[in-house]
Design an enzyme around this catalytic site. Structure first.
Site, PDB file in Angstrom:
ATOM      1  N   ARG A 115       0.821  -1.218   0.000  1.00 43.50           N
ATOM      2  CA  ARG A 115       0.000   0.000   0.000  1.00 43.50           C
ATOM      3  C   ARG A 115       0.856   1.270   0.000  1.00 43.50           C
ATOM      4  NH1 ARG A 115      -3.875  -0.163   4.845  1.00 43.50           N
ATOM      5  NH2 ARG A 115      -2.201  -1.407   5.751  1.00 43.50           N
ATOM      6  N   LYS A 164      -0.977   4.485  -0.980  1.00 45.66           N
ATOM      7  CA  LYS A 164      -1.842   5.026   0.067  1.00 45.66           C
ATOM      8  C   LYS A 164      -1.038   5.937   0.998  1.00 45.66           C
ATOM      9  CE  LYS A 164      -4.152   3.556   4.298  1.00 45.66           C
ATOM     10  NZ  LYS A 164      -5.510   4.092   4.103  1.00 45.66           N
ATOM     11  N   HIS A 222     -30.505  -1.876   8.749  1.00 47.25           N
ATOM     12  CA  HIS A 222     -29.983  -0.549   8.414  1.00 47.25           C
ATOM     13  C   HIS A 222     -29.366  -0.573   7.025  1.00 47.25           C
ATOM     14  CE1 HIS A 222     -27.706   3.135   8.435  1.00 47.25           C
ATOM     15  NE2 HIS A 222     -26.602   2.463   8.255  1.00 47.25           N
ATOM     16  N   HIS A 275     -21.327  12.093   8.129  1.00 43.44           N
ATOM     17  CA  HIS A 275     -20.078  12.332   7.393  1.00 43.44           C
ATOM     18  C   HIS A 275     -19.525  13.721   7.676  1.00 43.44           C
ATOM     19  CE1 HIS A 275     -22.210   9.175   5.173  1.00 43.44           C
ATOM     20  NE2 HIS A 275     -21.010   8.646   5.130  1.00 43.44           N
ATOM     21  N   CYS A 327     -26.065   7.028   9.909  1.00 46.91           N
ATOM     22  CA  CYS A 327     -25.194   5.845   9.863  1.00 46.91           C
ATOM     23  C   CYS A 327     -24.426   5.767  11.182  1.00 46.91           C
ATOM     24  CB  CYS A 327     -24.248   5.970   8.656  1.00 46.91           C
ATOM     25  SG  CYS A 327     -23.377   4.437   8.253  1.00 46.91           S
TER      26      CYS A 327
HETATM   27  N1  GLN Z   1     -23.733  -0.933  12.747  1.00 50.13           N
HETATM   28  C1  GLN Z   1     -22.749  -0.387  11.879  1.00 50.13           C
HETATM   29  C2  GLN Z   1     -22.166   0.887  12.465  1.00 50.13           C
HETATM   30  O1  GLN Z   1     -22.882   1.580  13.148  1.00 50.13           O
HETATM   31  C3  GLN Z   1     -23.340  -0.075  10.534  1.00 50.13           C
HETATM   32  C4  GLN Z   1     -22.305   0.429   9.568  1.00 50.13           C
HETATM   33  C5  GLN Z   1     -22.828   0.675   8.166  1.00 50.13           C
HETATM   34  O2  GLN Z   1     -23.970   0.925   7.947  1.00 50.13           O
HETATM   35  N2  GLN Z   1     -21.995   0.632   7.169  1.00 50.13           N
HETATM   36  O3  GLN Z   1     -21.027   1.205  12.219  1.00 50.13           O
HETATM   37 ZN    ZN Z   2     -24.721   2.922   7.484  1.00 46.12          ZN
END
Ligand code: GLN
Ligand code: ZN
Length: 756
Positions: free
Chosen positions: A16, A19, A643, A696, A728
């Site tokens: 890598r 990177k 999710h 994000h 997320c």
């Molecule tokens: N449960 C995971 C987290 O909270 C879900 C991650 C994802 O959706 N990529 O990190």
């Molecule tokens: Zn997610």
């Protein structure tokens, strides 16, 4: 005599190197020259590997400092106006397009990134104006050709074809028909071809992978127009397709005036035989006979049996290659330390795949490679019959599965009141997606344990302390449904890959995901099963600390499959079902441990969609069934969450509903809740947590902003079916933002409740 070539080689470097060089350039610790030197060394290395494997021409322009599609945008002068403020030169402008910032130049919104076909590689989406002009900047490309030649290599440059480039792009502002830009684009390609011809380039690999998808007539027409216009303008063209067969586009492809075709003979099966029958007398056929998407050794004798007559028919018009660019596999198995000798003996990374091609070539051309072929046969036979691969009890359990195993005892409408009774949550319940900040201390604890510096007891004690801290913080914020925080997980797939039987986790099996970001997919080599609980001790401990419900947290079967290198000796759906059964055991054990809600994440379900639309239904059928098998072992009182972190559900909403989760949390904050329209149109039956803040971004979202978003959601979905949560997981964030953000989120939920 058959020859071999490379469609593209990994560019991250065997360790890598790229990177680390990129990240050090970006953060100001090294110079541009140092970065360029690393790039140059990697190219020399890659070309040497190709030459050592007996390839007459090495591939040029497969290297990129960030992304090959971005490089094409730079080559063609497709630089959106917001980057043209004169604050950086072309070199840093490319990084600003990719990441929004670079060592020089102003910070600006980066270009959008999306998945390259059905791979886990992300490219930067070209932004085209309705009046887009294309101006060539071929210097980098020409310099690489010169560099290769100076190193004593003969070259075959690769370009993304004009029609695929247009197809990958999007309209910058108001949507318009991108095909109207084709004539201008073809002019630029034509000029480039002329330059390459002048440079003495004999063969050009021109990639048009969109040919493996179903195409609207206008796009088929565009391919015809493009290659009519470009024929004769420059070098000989090897029209290259991969990731599937040509299907309905076969005749179209064959009608194009090019000097050769490359076909994916792994995922495209035996379609090449039809092409063979219609190939022109002076056309080359390049066959992708070594899998460029997976890490298994090729069955060389089987391939030789197939290829013997082809080779006799075509002679030196037969080229052999990997099915697609090798950028989708790790670089060199010789640098891999994690696998035992037996497992390693079943595998081939990019360098080993070049060696396989060399063996095929040698054998077809009458060389004596019997010993190497015997080794290959032995390795494959060993894999086929190994009891590490085959476990009768797993196969039988899969066979015994029936539709009933994918059904909850009761429908959602009957489950919901029971779950309400059990969970006692307020309206607009608040929760999170699972992970909490992965602090340096957490990472150190995990690393110390891995290196054997921490005893198991110390490790468990430290992780429990992290869980306790996380529970306390969530209670302080006032969240309603808690999580344990996932401190013990390095990665949501690798964590389970390490614990499930049939999976192996590599040490150095890195593959570029985007830019400097690499992923290390685990390898599924055998029948998958769970021989011990994987998450129960952590969830049980977390639940013991609080009277609020704690959600169990698992990665779903489709995501466990999608983000791994999967065995190629049985259908993917079979492997997926095995994973589903292993997860089902975990789900049931969590339930027995008193966990009342269990989340099974499936962020990868959508990206598993086949490239051909006609294959979607079949995929969705087995993917949804696998999820249901993992989820449906529990009582109606136990709440199943899932999710997905993306905001595009077109065409799959029915399948998402068919997963029959009680609650789904999704990404919506950036789409301003309009995404929910898809859920209403379909009358989505169960509960939804539309993410109200973008994890994000480091910004702390305001109460009013989240309240407003939820009100919009409540206009679309009945309030009693709405949850309040982030988009997320929070593992990449710091507590200093997460604490205040969640407090605001809870405050927003309270205001919503007051308004009911
Ligand atoms: N449960 C995971 C987290 O909270 C879900 C991650 C994802 O959706 N990529 O990190
Ligand atoms: Zn997610």
């Amino acid at each position: 005599m058959a020859t071999t070539h490379t469609l593209g080689f990994p560019r991250i470097g065997a360790q890598r190197e790229l990177k680390f060089a990129l990240e050090s350039y970006w953060n100001g610790s090294s110079t541009r020259e140092q970065l360029l030197q690393v790039g140059s060394r990697i190219r020399q290395q890659n070309w040497s590997q190709q030459q050592q494997a007996g390839q007459a021409r090495v591939t040029v322009n497969d290297f990129s400092l960030y992304d090959q599609v971005l490089d094409h945008s730079c080559l063609l002068g497709v630089i959106p106006a917001r980057f043209q403020d004169g604050s950086s030169d072309g070199f840093d402008t490319a990084f600003r397009m990719a990441r929004g910032r670079a060592p020089s130049g102003t910070a600006v919104r980066a270009c959008e990134m999306t998945k390259w076909f059905d791979t886990n590689y992300h490219y930067l989406v070209p932004e085209l104006e309705a009046q887009q002009r294309f101006t060539l900047s071929p210097d980098t490309l020409l310099a690489e050709i010169a560099e290769a030649r100076a190193g004593g290599f003969d070259v075959k440059p690769v370009l993304i074809g004009p029609v695929t480039y247009l197809w990958l792009a999007k309209s910058a502002g108001e949507s318009f028909d991108r095909l109207q830009l084709l004539p201008a684009l073809l002019q630029a390609y034509g000029e480039l071809f002329t330059i390459l011809a002048r440079e003495g380039v004999e063969w050009l690999q021109i990639d048009e992978p969109i040919l493996v998808q179903e195409l609207e007539p206008a796009w088929q027409q565009a391919l015809e127009t493009a290659y009519q216009a470009l024929s004769g303008a420059g070098p000989k063209l090897l029209l290259t397709t991969y990731f599937g067969n040509l299907g309905d586009n076969l005749s179209l492809a064959l009608s194009l005036p090019v000097q050769g075709f490359h076909l994916d003979a792994v995922r495209g099966g035996l379609e090449y035989r039809r092409v063979l029958a219609e190939l022109g007398d002076d056309q080359v056929l390049s066959l992708g006979v070594v899998d460029g998407r997976n890490i298994w050794k090729t069955d060389l004798s089987a391939r030789l049996n197939e290829l013997q007559s082809v080779s006799e028919q075509l002679g030196d018009r037969l080229w052999l290659a990997s099915s697609c660019s090798l950028q989708h596999v790790p670089v060199d198995l010789a640098q891999e330390t994690a696998f035992d000798a037996q497992l390693r003996n079943w595998m081939a990374y990019a360098v080993q795949k070049l060696e396989e091609l060399q063996l095929l070539e040698a054998s077809l051309n009458g060389g004596n490679v019997a010993a190497a072929l015997a080794d290959n046969a032995l390795a494959l036979a060993g894999r086929r019959s190994s009891d590490r691969v085959h476990r009768e009890s797993v196969k039988q359990r899969c066979q015994r599965l029936s539709l009933k195993d994918g059904e909850r005892g009761l429908a959602y409408a009957q489950r919901a009141p029971r779950q309400r009774e059990r969970l006692q949550l307020p309206a607009f319940p608040t929760t999170t997606i699972g992970s909490f900040p992965q602090t340096p201390a957490i990472r150190q604890t995990r690393a110390g344990f891995r290196r054997g510096e921490l005893s198991e007891a110390d490790y468990v004690a430290r992780m429990q302390a992290e869980i306790a801290d996380c529970i306390l913080r969530q209670e302080t914020c006032g969240l309603d449904m808690l999580v344990h925080g996932e401190a013990e997980r390095n990665d949501m797939v690798e964590y389970f890959g390490e614990l499930l039987q049939g999976y192996a986790v590599s040490q150095n099996g890195w593959v570029q995901s985007y830019g400097s970001r690499c992923v290390k997919p685990p390898v599924i080599y055998g029948d998958v099963y769970r021989d011990a609980a994987m998450t129960v001790q952590w969830s049980r401990y977390a639940q013991s600390l609080t009277s609020k419900p704690v959600k169990g947290m698992l990665t779903g079967p489709v995501t466990m499959l999608q983000w791994a290198f999967v065995r190629d000796d049985q259908p993917r759906q079979q492997t997926c079902l095995q994973v589903a059964l292993a997860l089902r055991d975990e789900v049931c054990e969590l339930e027995s441990a008193g966990i009342a809600a269990i989340q099974i994440d499936e962020p990868a379900i959508r990206e598993g969609l086949p490239l051909k639309r006609s294959e979607w239904d079949h995929y969705l059928d087995w993917a949804v069934y696998a999820f249901r098998v993992s989820a449906c072992g529990v009582a109606p009182e136990t709440q199943i969450h899932t999710h997905m972190c993306y905001s595009e559900f077109n065409g799959i909403i029915e399948a998402i509903a068919a997963m029959d989760a009680d609650v789904i949390t999704i990404e919506t904050s950036r789409s301003n809740m309009t995404l929910l329209d898809a859920f209403i149109d379909f009358e989505y039956p169960s509960e939804i947590g539309p993410g109200v803040y973008d994890i994000h971004s480091p910004n702390v979202p305001e109460v009013a902003q989240m309240e407003a978003l939820m009100k919009k959601a409540a206009e679309r979905i009945p309030a009693e079916r709405l949850w309040v949560n982030p988009d997320c997981g929070l593992k990449t964030r710091g507590w200093e933002e997460v604490g205040p953000s969640l407090e605001n989120m809870v405050a927003a939920a309270k205001r919503l409740r007051a308004g009911l």
